[in-house]
Design an enzyme around this catalytic site. Structure first.
Site, PDB file in Angstrom:
ATOM      1  N   GLY A  16       0.656  -1.143   0.000  1.00 36.95           N
ATOM      2  CA  GLY A  16       0.074  -0.105   0.052  1.00 36.95           C
ATOM      3  C   GLY A  16       1.081   1.300   0.014  1.00 36.95           C
ATOM      4  O   GLY A  16       2.090   1.125   0.324  1.00 36.95           O
ATOM      5  N   ARG A  17       0.409   2.263  -0.350  1.00 32.41           N
ATOM      6  CA  ARG A  17       0.958   3.700  -0.539  1.00 32.41           C
ATOM      7  C   ARG A  17      -0.007   4.764  -0.012  1.00 32.41           C
ATOM      8  O   ARG A  17      -1.223   4.582  -0.210  1.00 32.41           O
ATOM      9  CB  ARG A  17       1.482   3.882  -1.928  1.00 32.41           C
ATOM     10  CG  ARG A  17       2.430   2.751  -2.235  1.00 32.41           C
ATOM     11  CD  ARG A  17       2.644   2.881  -4.137  1.00 32.41           C
ATOM     12  NE  ARG A  17       1.576   2.306  -4.482  1.00 32.41           N
ATOM     13  CZ  ARG A  17       1.245   1.225  -4.813  1.00 32.41           C
ATOM     14  NH1 ARG A  17       2.288   0.186  -4.350  1.00 32.41           N
ATOM     15  NH2 ARG A  17       0.251   0.568  -5.290  1.00 32.41           N
ATOM     16  N   GLY A  80     -10.058  -4.569  -7.597  1.00 36.54           N
ATOM     17  CA  GLY A  80     -11.545  -4.889  -7.399  1.00 36.54           C
ATOM     18  C   GLY A  80     -11.447  -6.460  -6.737  1.00 36.54           C
ATOM     19  O   GLY A  80     -10.606  -6.945  -6.332  1.00 36.54           O
ATOM     20  N   HIS A 236     -11.617   1.844  -8.020  1.00 33.37           N
ATOM     21  CA  HIS A 236     -10.827   0.722  -8.688  1.00 33.37           C
ATOM     22  C   HIS A 236      -9.648   1.402  -9.100  1.00 33.37           C
ATOM     23  O   HIS A 236      -9.562   2.288 -10.042  1.00 33.37           O
ATOM     24  CB  HIS A 236     -11.673  -0.111  -9.401  1.00 33.37           C
ATOM     25  CG  HIS A 236     -10.796  -1.338 -10.259  1.00 33.37           C
ATOM     26  ND1 HIS A 236     -11.023  -1.547 -11.473  1.00 33.37           N
ATOM     27  CD2 HIS A 236     -10.103  -2.110  -9.550  1.00 33.37           C
ATOM     28  CE1 HIS A 236     -10.398  -2.548 -11.719  1.00 33.37           C
ATOM     29  NE2 HIS A 236      -9.858  -2.976 -10.754  1.00 33.37           N
ATOM     30  N   ASP A 237      -8.515   0.713  -8.704  1.00 34.77           N
ATOM     31  CA  ASP A 237      -7.146   1.279  -9.056  1.00 34.77           C
ATOM     32  C   ASP A 237      -7.124   1.539 -10.523  1.00 34.77           C
ATOM     33  O   ASP A 237      -6.265   2.456 -10.860  1.00 34.77           O
ATOM     34  CB  ASP A 237      -6.058   0.411  -8.514  1.00 34.77           C
ATOM     35  CG  ASP A 237      -6.033  -1.057  -8.703  1.00 34.77           C
ATOM     36  OD1 ASP A 237      -6.909  -1.378  -9.442  1.00 34.77           O
ATOM     37  OD2 ASP A 237      -5.402  -1.817  -8.081  1.00 34.77           O
ATOM     38  N   THR A 238      -7.395   0.588 -11.379  1.00 28.30           N
ATOM     39  CA  THR A 238      -7.041   0.735 -12.845  1.00 28.30           C
ATOM     40  C   THR A 238      -7.922   1.674 -13.436  1.00 28.30           C
ATOM     41  O   THR A 238      -7.639   2.591 -14.142  1.00 28.30           O
ATOM     42  CB  THR A 238      -7.586  -0.567 -13.497  1.00 28.30           C
ATOM     43  OG1 THR A 238      -7.164  -1.606 -12.989  1.00 28.30           O
ATOM     44  CG2 THR A 238      -7.393  -0.502 -14.908  1.00 28.30           C
ATOM     45  N   GLY A 406       3.572   0.034 -12.364  1.00 23.38           N
ATOM     46  CA  GLY A 406       4.650  -0.376 -11.880  1.00 23.38           C
ATOM     47  C   GLY A 406       5.609  -0.939 -12.899  1.00 23.38           C
ATOM     48  O   GLY A 406       6.731  -1.039 -13.179  1.00 23.38           O
TER      49      GLY A 406
END
Length: 502
Positions: A16-17, A80, A236-238, A406
């Site tokens: 996590g960040r 997700g 959702h990260d994407t 990344g």
């Protein structure tokens, strides 16, 4: 416009960040305030997410940030499909991870109850055994009391928004990853859930990205957090990462490159038809009501698992060294179908790669560099296959690829992707997810107005790297051979009892 700071919490399956995003009126300056591990735990034989441990880190790092600067808002994004069941506001158990093998049993049961056509046409979601719905189907069969006694289901970023603000909602882009969301009607697919014998009483209301869910509520606080709002980003990260690709069109394929690679295009409306179903393409929600029409392709997970295997053997080697050794090897000596189920579970990934090469009559890689080269080339070929499938279904010609996440650090993978797809590859910000998260918060605060201004600011806040295709003919030949091997595998699965075609 007044200079201000927002906090973007980005949760990944590995770590996590907490990013401090400082906005000066024209650019967003991201500084990684904290990074912390996300280490699953095993309870009752099942691998689970340690959400309490994650919360401790999020809370402590927010307090640390608030002790040195005023924070206007905070929002959380993450992967997700995984969710937490609650009763009276308390998790009934730690959430089981999406890699739990019981989800495959849930997929088989769902196919028996409804069939693939109903599952796809009801949701527009590709059939992947990691989808939330299949975990719920399996629980409805084996642990019905768990579902009966729960009164709220929250996706994992939603769970942390609840702990930050007390909210009890789920965010649109997250809901769209579950396999139980009607992407056309933009509501829970309750008819499908009834058919699958899954309760619906615990499903929360759905909110759009940019929703302010209330003031930050922490038991302990600092002066810098006294006026902090909790704003739900594209959670959702994407979805957040794709927002950080300025002026994206249906002719640009995005790759959100992390543990998984989410590979697709941005459309104005979903495509839910037999052609999309056959290609196993999924429709997921994006910022501003857009649709991310994509395919889940396994990503850096393959290399991450290789590295863990080598570490267990006593070889402590960095990601950079692994790529350097792969760079020294010839490309396309061997390759595998990394979309096959055998590469999804944790375990000895180098051994699996070697076994697949041997099975397919290819040279078996032995050294670290050879194994890594096979993994990287195979990922690039998987991206090419996704591009061809998307072109066929959308009718659009894709002429460029945009990469975030990344994987942008892996220049060898990006060059292979350019050569495999025949497209110019542009790498945007590695921390694109945090950048998109912060941009949505800033719009909700009134600092940005509309998608064009968001893109303008993101453009001014980003640096890019470009890769041009090379030696595309050999990649064409490798792709044709891999397609033939994939068809053989799918044909064999179709005649084996107990196997499910993905």
């Amino acid at each position: 416009m007044t200079a201000l700071t927002v906090a973007a919490v980005d949760l990944g399956a590995e770590s996590g960040r907490l990013a401090e995003a400082r906005f000066d009126g024209s650019t967003i300056n991201l500084e990684l305030a904290a990074r912390f591990p996300n280490t699953p735990v095993v309870i009752d034989g099942r691998t689970r997410w340690d959400v309490d441990g994650l919360w401790t880190k999020i809370e402590s790092e927010l307090l640390r940030l608030g002790a040195r600067t005023d924070v206007a808002s905070v929002g959380v994004d993450g992967w997700g499909v995984d969710y937490c069941l609650l009763r009276s506001g308390v998790p009934v158990e730690l959430p089981v991870t999406y890699r739990d093998e019981r989800r495959r049993e849930g997929l088989s049961a769902a196919l028996a109850l409804a069939g693939p056509d109903v599952l796809y046409q009801s949701t527009g979601t590709q059939l992947l055994d990691i989808n939330s719905i299949f975990a719920l189907v399996e629980d409805a069969r084996s642990r019905p009391e768990l579902l009966r006694d729960s009164d709220l289901l929250l996706m994992l970023p939603d769970l942390f928004h609840r702990r930050l603000s007390g909210s009890s909602v789920t965010e649109y882009t997250l809901a769209s990853t579950t396999g139980m969301f009607d992407i056309v009607g933009r509501r829970w697919a309750t008819g499908l859930l009834d058919q699958l014998k899954v309760p619906t009483h615990f499903l929360p209301g759905i909110v759009n990205p940019g929703t302010d869910v209330g003031p930050l509520r922490l038991e302990e606080s600092t002066s810098g957090l006294s006026g902090t709002r909790v704003i739900v980003p594209a959670a959702h990260d994407t979805a957040s990462a794709v927002l950080a690709i300025p002026r994206i069109t249906p002719q640009t394929m995005f790759i959100s490159s992390g543990t998984w690679s989410l590979t697709g295009v941005v459309l104005d409306r979903p495509i839910v038809n037999s052609e999309a179903q056959r290609a196993n393409l999924t429709n997921e929600g994006g910022y501003g009501g857009t649709i991310r029409f994509l395919k889940d392709v396994i990503g850096l997970w393959v290399l991450q698992e290789c590295r863990r295997s080598w570490l267990r053997e006593g070889l402590d080697i960095s990601d950079e060294e692994i790529v350097a050794r792969a760079q020294a090897e010839r490309p396309l000596v061997a390759f595998v179908d990394v979309t096959a189920p055998e590469f999804v579970a944790p375990g000895d990934m180098p051994a699996r790669i070697r076994a697949a090469c041997a099975r397919n009559g290819m040279p078996v890689p032995e050294s670290v560099g050879q194994v890594a080269r096979v993994a990287i080339d195979s990922l690039a070929l998987a991206y090419r296959r996704a591009l061809l499938d998307i072109e066929e279904v959308t009718g659009e010609t894709i002429d460029s690829v945009a990469v975030v996440g990344g994987g942008t650090r892996n220049a060898l993978l990006q060059q292979a992707t350019a050569s495999a797809t025949g497209c110019v590859v542009t790498c945007w910000e590695r921390e694109a997810t945090a950048l998109g998260n912060a941009a949505v918060q800033l719009e909700a605060l009134g600092e940005l107005r509309g998608i064009d201004e968001i893109w303008r600011v993101i453009e001014q806040s980003s640096t890019t790297t470009t890769f041009l295709p090379k030696s595309t003919d050999v990649w064409d030949q490798a792709s044709d051979r891999l397609d033939s091997l994939r068809r053989q595998r799918m044909d064999s699965l179709a005649v084996m009892p107990g196997k499910v075609k993905h």
